[in-house]
Design a protein around this motif. Structure first.
Motif, PDB file in Angstrom:
ATOM      1  N   LEU A 106      10.771  38.458  20.297  1.00  0.00           N
ATOM      2  CA  LEU A 106       9.959  38.243  21.183  1.00  0.00           C
ATOM      3  C   LEU A 106       9.739  36.555  21.392  1.00  0.00           C
ATOM      4  O   LEU A 106       8.990  36.006  22.123  1.00  0.00           O
ATOM      5  CB  LEU A 106       8.481  38.629  20.641  1.00  0.00           C
ATOM      6  N   SER A 146       6.495  38.574  26.916  1.00  0.00           N
ATOM      7  CA  SER A 146       7.515  37.371  26.418  1.00  0.00           C
ATOM      8  C   SER A 146       8.992  37.714  27.265  1.00  0.00           C
ATOM      9  O   SER A 146       9.782  36.611  27.638  1.00  0.00           O
ATOM     10  CB  SER A 146       7.815  37.245  24.996  1.00  0.00           C
ATOM     11  N   LYS A 169      -7.725  42.061  11.737  1.00  0.00           N
ATOM     12  CA  LYS A 169      -7.082  43.533  12.056  1.00  0.00           C
ATOM     13  C   LYS A 169      -5.501  43.300  11.994  1.00  0.00           C
ATOM     14  O   LYS A 169      -4.809  44.268  11.507  1.00  0.00           O
ATOM     15  CB  LYS A 169      -7.385  44.085  13.619  1.00  0.00           C
ATOM     16  N   ARG A 170      -5.071  42.214  12.676  1.00  0.00           N
ATOM     17  CA  ARG A 170      -3.704  42.086  12.687  1.00  0.00           C
ATOM     18  C   ARG A 170      -3.097  41.690  11.109  1.00  0.00           C
ATOM     19  O   ARG A 170      -2.031  42.072  10.826  1.00  0.00           O
ATOM     20  CB  ARG A 170      -3.130  41.166  13.525  1.00  0.00           C
ATOM     21  N   ASN A 196      -2.802  44.324  17.953  1.00  0.00           N
ATOM     22  CA  ASN A 196      -3.561  43.006  17.637  1.00  0.00           C
ATOM     23  C   ASN A 196      -3.141  41.893  17.571  1.00  0.00           C
ATOM     24  O   ASN A 196      -3.696  40.897  17.972  1.00  0.00           O
ATOM     25  CB  ASN A 196      -4.212  43.433  16.097  1.00  0.00           C
ATOM     26  N   GLN A 197      -1.990  42.082  17.377  1.00  0.00           N
ATOM     27  CA  GLN A 197      -0.974  40.814  17.361  1.00  0.00           C
ATOM     28  C   GLN A 197      -0.814  40.296  18.873  1.00  0.00           C
ATOM     29  O   GLN A 197      -1.134  38.821  19.147  1.00  0.00           O
ATOM     30  CB  GLN A 197       0.213  40.936  16.576  1.00  0.00           C
ATOM     31  N   PHE A 214      -0.956  46.807  14.216  1.00  0.00           N
ATOM     32  CA  PHE A 214      -0.420  45.523  13.982  1.00  0.00           C
ATOM     33  C   PHE A 214      -0.069  44.763  15.240  1.00  0.00           C
ATOM     34  O   PHE A 214      -0.542  43.964  15.707  1.00  0.00           O
ATOM     35  CB  PHE A 214       0.603  45.360  12.801  1.00  0.00           C
ATOM     36  N   LEU A 215       0.758  45.675  16.006  1.00  0.00           N
ATOM     37  CA  LEU A 215       1.495  44.999  17.084  1.00  0.00           C
ATOM     38  C   LEU A 215       0.449  44.820  18.251  1.00  0.00           C
ATOM     39  O   LEU A 215       0.328  43.820  19.059  1.00  0.00           O
ATOM     40  CB  LEU A 215       2.371  46.149  17.737  1.00  0.00           C
ATOM     41  N   SER A 236       3.825  44.581  23.703  1.00  0.00           N
ATOM     42  CA  SER A 236       3.794  43.690  22.782  1.00  0.00           C
ATOM     43  C   SER A 236       4.947  42.556  23.386  1.00  0.00           C
ATOM     44  O   SER A 236       4.935  41.401  23.361  1.00  0.00           O
ATOM     45  CB  SER A 236       3.797  43.672  21.657  1.00  0.00           C
ATOM     46  N   SER A 237       6.192  43.154  23.852  1.00  0.00           N
ATOM     47  CA  SER A 237       7.254  42.382  24.212  1.00  0.00           C
ATOM     48  C   SER A 237       7.194  42.173  25.663  1.00  0.00           C
ATOM     49  O   SER A 237       8.042  41.250  26.113  1.00  0.00           O
ATOM     50  CB  SER A 237       8.567  43.170  23.809  1.00  0.00           C
ATOM     51  N   HIS A 275      11.968  42.814  15.898  1.00  0.00           N
ATOM     52  CA  HIS A 275      11.151  42.549  17.242  1.00  0.00           C
ATOM     53  C   HIS A 275      10.370  41.291  17.229  1.00  0.00           C
ATOM     54  O   HIS A 275      10.317  40.764  18.102  1.00  0.00           O
ATOM     55  CB  HIS A 275      10.037  43.797  17.112  1.00  0.00           C
ATOM     56  N   ASP A 277      11.239  31.111  24.762  1.00  0.00           N
ATOM     57  CA  ASP A 277      12.176  30.171  24.908  1.00  0.00           C
ATOM     58  C   ASP A 277      11.428  28.797  24.613  1.00  0.00           C
ATOM     59  O   ASP A 277      12.154  27.740  23.972  1.00  0.00           O
ATOM     60  CB  ASP A 277      12.943  29.890  26.376  1.00  0.00           C
ATOM     61  N   GLN A 279      11.172  35.437  29.481  1.00  0.00           N
ATOM     62  CA  GLN A 279      12.472  35.246  29.487  1.00  0.00           C
ATOM     63  C   GLN A 279      13.475  35.563  30.684  1.00  0.00           C
ATOM     64  O   GLN A 279      14.241  34.798  30.748  1.00  0.00           O
ATOM     65  CB  GLN A 279      13.269  36.009  28.147  1.00  0.00           C
ATOM     66  N   GLU A 331      -3.093  41.069  21.137  1.00  0.00           N
ATOM     67  CA  GLU A 331      -4.298  40.490  22.078  1.00  0.00           C
ATOM     68  C   GLU A 331      -4.769  39.133  21.313  1.00  0.00           C
ATOM     69  O   GLU A 331      -5.254  38.462  21.936  1.00  0.00           O
ATOM     70  CB  GLU A 331      -5.373  41.546  21.475  1.00  0.00           C
ATOM     71  N   LEU A 334       5.071  48.557  20.980  1.00  0.00           N
ATOM     72  CA  LEU A 334       6.421  47.832  21.130  1.00  0.00           C
ATOM     73  C   LEU A 334       6.754  47.266  22.412  1.00  0.00           C
ATOM     74  O   LEU A 334       6.926  45.948  22.767  1.00  0.00           O
ATOM     75  CB  LEU A 334       7.756  48.380  20.471  1.00  0.00           C
ATOM     76  N   GLY A 366      -2.720  36.971  20.342  1.00  0.00           N
ATOM     77  CA  GLY A 366      -1.817  35.698  20.941  1.00  0.00           C
ATOM     78  C   GLY A 366      -2.538  35.394  22.443  1.00  0.00           C
ATOM     79  O   GLY A 366      -2.750  34.483  22.975  1.00  0.00           O
ATOM     80  N   HIS A 416       1.243  31.084  15.065  1.00  0.00           N
ATOM     81  CA  HIS A 416       0.696  32.295  14.715  1.00  0.00           C
ATOM     82  C   HIS A 416       1.687  33.335  15.184  1.00  0.00           C
ATOM     83  O   HIS A 416       1.084  34.765  15.201  1.00  0.00           O
ATOM     84  CB  HIS A 416      -0.677  32.535  15.611  1.00  0.00           C
ATOM     85  N   ASN A 431      -3.513  45.214   8.850  1.00  0.00           N
ATOM     86  CA  ASN A 431      -2.147  45.879   9.198  1.00  0.00           C
ATOM     87  C   ASN A 431      -0.868  45.393   9.079  1.00  0.00           C
ATOM     88  O   ASN A 431       0.117  46.221   8.615  1.00  0.00           O
ATOM     89  CB  ASN A 431      -2.588  46.297  10.593  1.00  0.00           C
ATOM     90  N   ALA A 432      -0.594  43.969   8.999  1.00  0.00           N
ATOM     91  CA  ALA A 432       0.558  43.589   8.663  1.00  0.00           C
ATOM     92  C   ALA A 432       0.614  43.773   7.134  1.00  0.00           C
ATOM     93  O   ALA A 432       1.943  44.095   6.757  1.00  0.00           O
ATOM     94  CB  ALA A 432       0.727  42.197   9.081  1.00  0.00           C
ATOM     95  N   LEU A 467       3.784  54.135  18.651  1.00  0.00           N
ATOM     96  CA  LEU A 467       4.654  52.775  18.324  1.00  0.00           C
ATOM     97  C   LEU A 467       5.383  52.398  19.389  1.00  0.00           C
ATOM     98  O   LEU A 467       5.629  51.121  19.540  1.00  0.00           O
ATOM     99  CB  LEU A 467       5.417  53.309  17.099  1.00  0.00           C
ATOM    100  N   ARG A 516      -9.391  40.439  15.926  1.00  0.00           N
ATOM    101  CA  ARG A 516      -8.367  40.508  15.880  1.00  0.00           C
ATOM    102  C   ARG A 516      -7.489  39.890  14.843  1.00  0.00           C
ATOM    103  O   ARG A 516      -6.443  40.636  14.340  1.00  0.00           O
ATOM    104  CB  ARG A 516      -7.468  40.157  17.376  1.00  0.00           C
TER     105      ARG A 516
END
Lengths: 333, 140
Positions: free
Chosen positions: A112, B16, A320-321, B103-104, B100-101, B12-13, A108, A115, B20, B106, B9, B108, A121, A324-325, B5, A317
């Protein structure tokens, strides 16, 4: 007064511990073993032709399809246009078959990438997993000592660096009772004391020489004022034993957790709960609990003084990321 | 947990995938315009190409409902089938993954908002700085 100024400054998270030296960490990396984002190797010019290096240098997307393939040894590998991604050291980005969830998330993550320019990050999972794999390969039986030194993968050096976080652990530093009308101290007592007690027990039962009781020294601002905190030799020995008991994979996860939470004990909590099948009842904590414990003081500061934009919200954030990662990478079915 | 989940997903996608899709549309438009030119030169009918072109030009990826779904949920569903419902550890891991997704994503978004990642042009950067203190950049 000085402390509260540094706390809401731009370097808020780093300066949280009263061991004022942390402020410097922004300018000088505390750990030479820390993995750089994206797993980019900045130390020495690296000419390994790997996908992670290529992306780090070019910053442009160069593939169309991301798929999950199989690798020998019942492993899953992430592939770009059916070619396996390789880590900065050139190892294949292959994970064990019982980490399917991680595999899907890695796929995933690469799906993401937009291009245009790739941000530093945007691949946190890949960066952490690369570190895990490279640590494993350089610390294996036929690991190359030169490569090990290059990525800061020497386990003794990592242990030494990580142990410094136990001395001034966030969970061992207590605020004065006068601050925030005593509410922060009350919350710290409620949250930290049980964790300290169970971690002392955990270290005593599993890693202490002759099961001698381990005692973690705390820093109480009311009694000790402003000074550094140090742990006893026996405690350090037990903690080192704990570190040596970890696999290279788990050590990388542990390192990531400690670096983002600024707490050795948060690392133990995460590993025990996510990587092991936790059998210690008192040590059951979720990632939310771990994040709360490591940022408790900031939570009270922002409640009182308000959130500084571009600082508190981003840091929240970020931690947290990262935690959790780490939990996702540690998990194994 | 499975739904949580899935939601994370998709969320978060989405951003982008919109980018695309817009890039794909642009490429497609260029290709069709070229084909139309060739058809004009050869003197054949361009009606079909014209229709395709207008459809592409009117398409707004931000409102595309197909981007509200994952292209392929089969591996996720397989994962769900493999996990026994009583397994609290697996369920927790799914929650961790969703957190994780979220927070990642947010993180970004904030990085873009605060211009730490250089996603803005110089003009936009100046405007954003002016807005912060309640000012507007004069028009020309």
């Amino acid at each position: 007064m000085f402390l509260s100024v540094t706390k809401i400054s731009k370097y808020g998270l780093a300066a949280r511990s009263p061991a004022g030296l942390r402020c410097l960490s922004h300018f000088r990396p505390l750990l030479n073993s820390s993995a750089s984002p994206l797993g980019i190797d900045n130390s020495v010019e690296s000419n390994v032709q790997s996908e992670t290096n290529r992306l780090a240098k070019g910053g442009k997307k160069f593939w169309k399809n991301v798929t999950l393939g199989t690798a020998p040894g019942n492993k899953i590998q992430v592939e770009l246009d059916s070619k396996a991604i390789r880590t900065p050291l050139g190892n294949k980005l292959a994970i064990e078959g019982d980490r399917k969830l991680l595999g899907l998330l890695l796929q995933h993550e690469w799906d993401l990438v937009p291009d245009s320019a790739v941000k530093q990050h945007s691949l946190p999972l890949t960066s952490l997993v690369s570190r895990c794999i490279d640590l494993e390969s350089t610390n294996g039986v036929d690991g190359d000592p030169e490569l090990r030194a290059k990525i800061g993968g020497d386990r003794d050096a990592i242990n030494k660096d990580l142990l410094r976080y136990l001395d001034t652990d966030t969970l061992l530093v207590f605020s004065p009772k006068a601050e925030y009308e005593g509410t922060l101290r009350k919350a710290q007592d409620k949250l930290y004391l049980p964790i300290i007690k169970s971690i002392e027990e955990y270290l005593t039962n599993n890693f202490s020489e002759g099961k001698r009781p381990i005692k973690l020294n705390i820093l109480d601002a009311d009694i000790h004022g402003l000074r550094g905190n140090m742990q006893d030799t026996a405690t350090k020995e037990a903690a080192t034993k704990f570190l040596n008991s970890l696999s290279a994979w788990n050590l990388a996860v542990f390192e990531k957790t400690v670096l983002s939470s600024k707490s050795f004990m948060c690392g133990i909590l995460l590993i025990v709960n996510k990587a092991f099948h936790n059998t210690v009842k008192d040590l059951a904590y979720t990632t939310d609990d771990i994040v709360e414990a490591s940022t408790l003081e900031t939570i009270y500061q922002t409640e009182r003084w308000g959130e500084v934009e571009d600082t508190h919200d981003v840091n929240k954030r970020d931690i947290k990321r990262n935690i959790n990662a780490a939990a996702v990478v540690a998990f194994k079915k | 947990m499975y739904k949580g989940l899935l939601r994370s997903l998709v969320r978060s996608s989405r951003a982008s995938r919109i980018v695309q899709r817009a890039a794909d549309n642009k490429r497609e438009t260029a290709l069709l315009s070229y084909r139309r030119l060739q058809q004009l030169r050869a003197g054949t009918a361009t009606a079909a190409t014209d229709a395709q072109l207008t459809a592409l030009q009117n398409a707004d990826p931000a409102r595309d409902r197909t981007l509200l779904f994952l292209p392929d949920t089969a591996p996720l569903r397989q994962l769900q089938r493999d996990a026994s419902p009583a397994d609290s550890r697996t369920r927790e891991a799914w929650g961790d993954a969703a957190r994780f997704l979220d927070n990642q994503r947010e993180y970004g978004e904030l990085m873009r908002l605060y211009d730490l990642s250089g996603a803005y042009t110089q003009q936009e950067r100046v405007q954003a700085t002016a807005h912060r203190v309640g000012l507007h950049v004069p028009q020309n």
